[in-house]
Motif scaffolding. Structure first.
Motif, mmCIF file in Angstrom:
data_model
loop_
_atom_site.group_PDB
_atom_site.id
_atom_site.type_symbol
_atom_site.label_atom_id
_atom_site.label_comp_id
_atom_site.label_asym_id
_atom_site.label_seq_id
_atom_site.Cartn_x
_atom_site.Cartn_y
_atom_site.Cartn_z
ATOM 1 N N GLY A 53 0.818 -1.221 0.000
ATOM 2 C CA GLY A 53 0.000 0.000 0.000
ATOM 3 C C GLY A 53 0.844 1.261 0.000
ATOM 4 N N PRO A 57 1.638 3.383 -4.589
ATOM 5 C CA PRO A 57 1.356 4.829 -4.717
ATOM 6 C C PRO A 57 2.640 5.658 -4.780
ATOM 7 C CG PRO A 57 -0.017 3.857 -3.030
ATOM 8 C CD PRO A 57 0.994 2.822 -3.391
ATOM 9 N N ARG A 60 3.983 5.759 -8.236
ATOM 10 C CA ARG A 60 3.190 6.701 -9.058
ATOM 11 C C ARG A 60 3.598 8.146 -8.793
ATOM 12 N NH1 ARG A 60 -1.164 5.011 -12.393
ATOM 13 N NH2 ARG A 60 -1.042 2.760 -12.253
ATOM 14 N N TRP A 72 3.776 -0.130 -19.781
ATOM 15 C CA TRP A 72 3.126 -1.436 -19.662
ATOM 16 C C TRP A 72 3.741 -2.381 -20.689
ATOM 17 C CZ3 TRP A 72 -0.117 -3.317 -16.102
ATOM 18 C CH2 TRP A 72 -0.810 -2.413 -15.295
ATOM 19 N N ARG A 81 3.489 -3.370 -15.311
ATOM 20 C CA ARG A 81 3.986 -2.016 -15.487
ATOM 21 C C ARG A 81 5.428 -1.967 -14.980
ATOM 22 N NH1 ARG A 81 0.473 2.947 -15.002
ATOM 23 N NH2 ARG A 81 1.925 4.624 -15.412
ATOM 24 N N ASN B 19 -6.696 8.476 -13.374
ATOM 25 C CA ASN B 19 -5.895 7.239 -13.501
ATOM 26 C C ASN B 19 -6.547 6.024 -12.842
ATOM 27 O OD1 ASN B 19 -3.856 8.688 -14.787
ATOM 28 N ND2 ASN B 19 -2.884 9.188 -12.837
ATOM 29 N N ASP B 22 -6.090 2.678 -14.707
ATOM 30 C CA ASP B 22 -4.682 2.285 -14.772
ATOM 31 C C ASP B 22 -4.216 1.720 -13.425
ATOM 32 O OD1 ASP B 22 -2.445 2.234 -16.552
ATOM 33 O OD2 ASP B 22 -1.485 3.649 -15.182
ATOM 34 N N ILE B 23 -4.659 2.367 -12.349
ATOM 35 C CA ILE B 23 -4.281 1.905 -11.006
ATOM 36 C C ILE B 23 -4.863 0.513 -10.754
ATOM 37 C CG2 ILE B 23 -4.601 2.331 -8.530
ATOM 38 C CD1 ILE B 23 -4.563 5.357 -9.201
ATOM 39 N N GLU B 26 -2.950 -2.100 -12.532
ATOM 40 C CA GLU B 26 -1.663 -2.408 -11.897
ATOM 41 C C GLU B 26 -1.854 -3.255 -10.641
ATOM 42 O OE1 GLU B 26 0.724 0.932 -10.635
ATOM 43 O OE2 GLU B 26 2.547 -0.242 -10.913
ATOM 44 N N LYS B 63 -8.152 1.343 2.453
ATOM 45 C CA LYS B 63 -6.794 1.743 2.833
ATOM 46 C C LYS B 63 -5.937 1.918 1.574
ATOM 47 C CE LYS B 63 -2.745 0.007 5.237
ATOM 48 N NZ LYS B 63 -1.968 -0.871 4.378
ATOM 49 N N ILE B 64 -6.060 0.949 0.663
ATOM 50 C CA ILE B 64 -5.263 1.018 -0.568
ATOM 51 C C ILE B 64 -5.643 2.270 -1.361
ATOM 52 C CG2 ILE B 64 -4.837 -0.138 -2.799
ATOM 53 C CD1 ILE B 64 -3.444 -1.482 -0.413
ATOM 54 N N GLU B 67 -4.215 5.357 0.095
ATOM 55 C CA GLU B 67 -2.782 5.519 -0.194
ATOM 56 C C GLU B 67 -2.562 6.164 -1.571
ATOM 57 O OE1 GLU B 67 -0.302 5.003 1.757
ATOM 58 O OE2 GLU B 67 -1.141 3.786 3.374
ATOM 59 N N TYR B 68 -3.523 5.956 -2.448
ATOM 60 C CA TYR B 68 -3.408 6.564 -3.778
ATOM 61 C C TYR B 68 -3.925 8.003 -3.791
ATOM 62 C CZ TYR B 68 -1.886 2.386 -6.262
ATOM 63 O OH TYR B 68 -1.151 1.333 -6.707
#
Lengths: 122, 341
Positions: A53, A57, A60, A72, A81, B19, B22-23, B26, B63-64, B67-68
């Motif tokens: 987690g 991020p 990114r 990709w 990716r 995004n 895309d996220i 991934e 939570k994930i 984080e983004y």
């Protein structure tokens, strides 16, 4: 009780330290391109466990800051990716590495002096 | 891989729109890598338990997503302290107004079938409704400000600060943002009231059939509406400038003096001009009051009261103007001294 508190506090501080060094650790491993999971395993193998987690991020954000480039690619089973340092990222990492060495040296000196002083007082 | 699909759908739901796909793509790729890595029988489909363990290890979808960067504040950290202070002030005002209404009703009880107790209970119920409404309006206003705030607001809050941003002297008077926010809100209400609900400005009385209202401002008053609106608009402009600057600089002080003089001019015109309050016979009948005097006498009394009120406001404006003019000279010297030191 005191032990618990010391342990908890130590854990908190170590977590903060890790958070601080994670960026430089990640950048250092991306001279060669890696996909997220392979990077995580690589860091783990070298003793730095990074939460998924946090890592994804972060990748990114580093890409948004143009420190990394990514694309990709479809490999054997699924698309992945891949991330790698950009030219800009290479330059920044070089500077940050110098700064890191300075910080490490200073902190080492501070810690050794503290230890000496404590021994003298004892 | 039903569980992975369900998981990703939940993550997608909480992700910022930018995004998003895309996220998700991934994360899917990573989850499949993890499942493959942990599968004790490579080449065989993974067990449901294994997939669930991987997902649990990966973390909750919220939570994930967080984080983004999906921090979807209704009111962000920059506005929150101001929001709380404005909310407190507004709720106190609403509470005070309701208590006042309650006291008036108790002192002068209406002749209703249900009696005073029912009326009081209704008013207490109304108190909660108005408190919730006020809470809702303030929250909604701040949420709108939060949404419409330029990106630079947040950026400024998070990073850039320079000692150059500090006031150039400790003598400068800092503005009180909550007070200004309330003033801006009230100015908007004032403008709306004058321009769109002019006929609703009147006497409200709890009659036998419920609340009765009668407009009291006459056409003479309409002449002042553009001027009063202009004063309120300039007030809003000045208060926004003050919030932005954070201090009473010379421009703001000069602006306040000019606006005060403008307001004094309007108030003088209203006081010296023809009466602006008229209780029409129709309104008088609608009010159904059992008083010893007629609508003309009531109009005269209300006009006198209004003039006294406007006179007091003018006095306040004159005092404020003198104070502001004095501050230009007084603070000007001190400021010089502080900078030199």
């Amino acid at each position: 009780m005191i032990v618990d508190t010391v342990q908890e506090q130590t854990q908190n501080l170590v977590q903060e330290l890790r958070r601080g060094v994670i960026v430089i650790a990640v950048l250092s491993q991306l001279h060669e391109e890696q996909y997220g999971y392979s990077l995580m395993k690589k860091l783990e193998e070298q003793g730095l466990q990074v939460d998924q987690g946090t890592l994804y991020p972060l990748l990114r954000r580093l890409e948004e800051q143009t420190l990394l480039k990514s694309d990709w690619r479809v490999e054997t089973t699924r698309p992945r990716r891949y991330y790698a340092l950009s030219d800009f990222g290479e330059k920044v990492l070089k500077e940050v590495t110098v700064e890191w060495s300075r910080i490490k040296q200073t902190v080492d000196q501070l810690l050794s002096k503290t230890k000496e002083n404590k021994n003298e007082m004892d | 891989m039903k569980w992975i699909d369900l998981y990703l759908e939940e993550v997608r739901h909480h992700l910022p729109s930018q995004n998003r796909e895309d996220i998700v793509r991934e994360i899917r790729s990573t989850l499949l890598d993890m499942v493959e890595d942990h599968n004790p029988n490579p080449g065989q489909p993974p067990s449901e338990e294994l997939v669930k363990d991987v997902l649990k290890d990966f973390g909750s979808p919220r939570k994930i997503a967080r984080e983004y960067g999906s921090h979807q504040y209704l009111i962000g950290p920059r506005m929150y302290p101001v929001y709380i202070q404005v909310l407190k002030i507004v709720l106190i005002i609403v509470l005070a107004m309701n208590v006042l209404g309650l006291l008036i009703t108790v002192v002068n009880p209406p002749n209703l079938a249900g009696g005073i107790l029912i009326t009081v209970l209704e008013l207490v119920g109304g108190l909660f409704t108005s408190m919730f409404t006020a809470f809702g309006i303030v929250t909604l206003s701040f949420a709108l400000i939060e949404k419409s705030a330029p990106e630079s607001w947040h950026a400024e809050f998070q990073q850039s600060w320079s000692p150059e941003d500090l006031p150039k002297t400790t003598q400068q008077e800092h503005v009180k943002v909550p007070g200004l926010a309330v003033e801006i809100t009230l100015a908007f209400v004032f403008i709306a009231l004058l321009n769109f609900f002019f006929d609703r400005i009147g006497i409200y009385y709890l009659g036998e059939t419920g609340w009765v209202s009668a407009p009291i401002l006459n056409d003479q008053f309409r002449r002042y509406i553009p001027w009063l609106t202009a004063a309120a608009v300039t007030d809003i402009g000045l208060n926004l400038y003050l919030i932005r600057q954070g201090i009473w600089d010379r421009l703001a002080t000069a602006g306040r003096v000019l606006i005060n003089l403008f307001k004094i001019g309007i108030l003088s015109a209203i006081i010296l001009g023809p009466a602006v309050i008229t209780i029409s016979p129709v309104a008088w009948q609608a009010l159904d009051l059992t008083l010893d005097f007629g609508p003309d006498e009531l109009s005269r009394t209300l006009n006198t009261l209004l003039n006294v009120l406007l006179g007091l406001t003018m006095f306040g404006l004159v005092v404020d103007t003198i104070k502001r003019i004095a501050s230009i000279f007084f603070r000007g010297d001190k400021a010089q001294t502080t900078i030199i030191n």
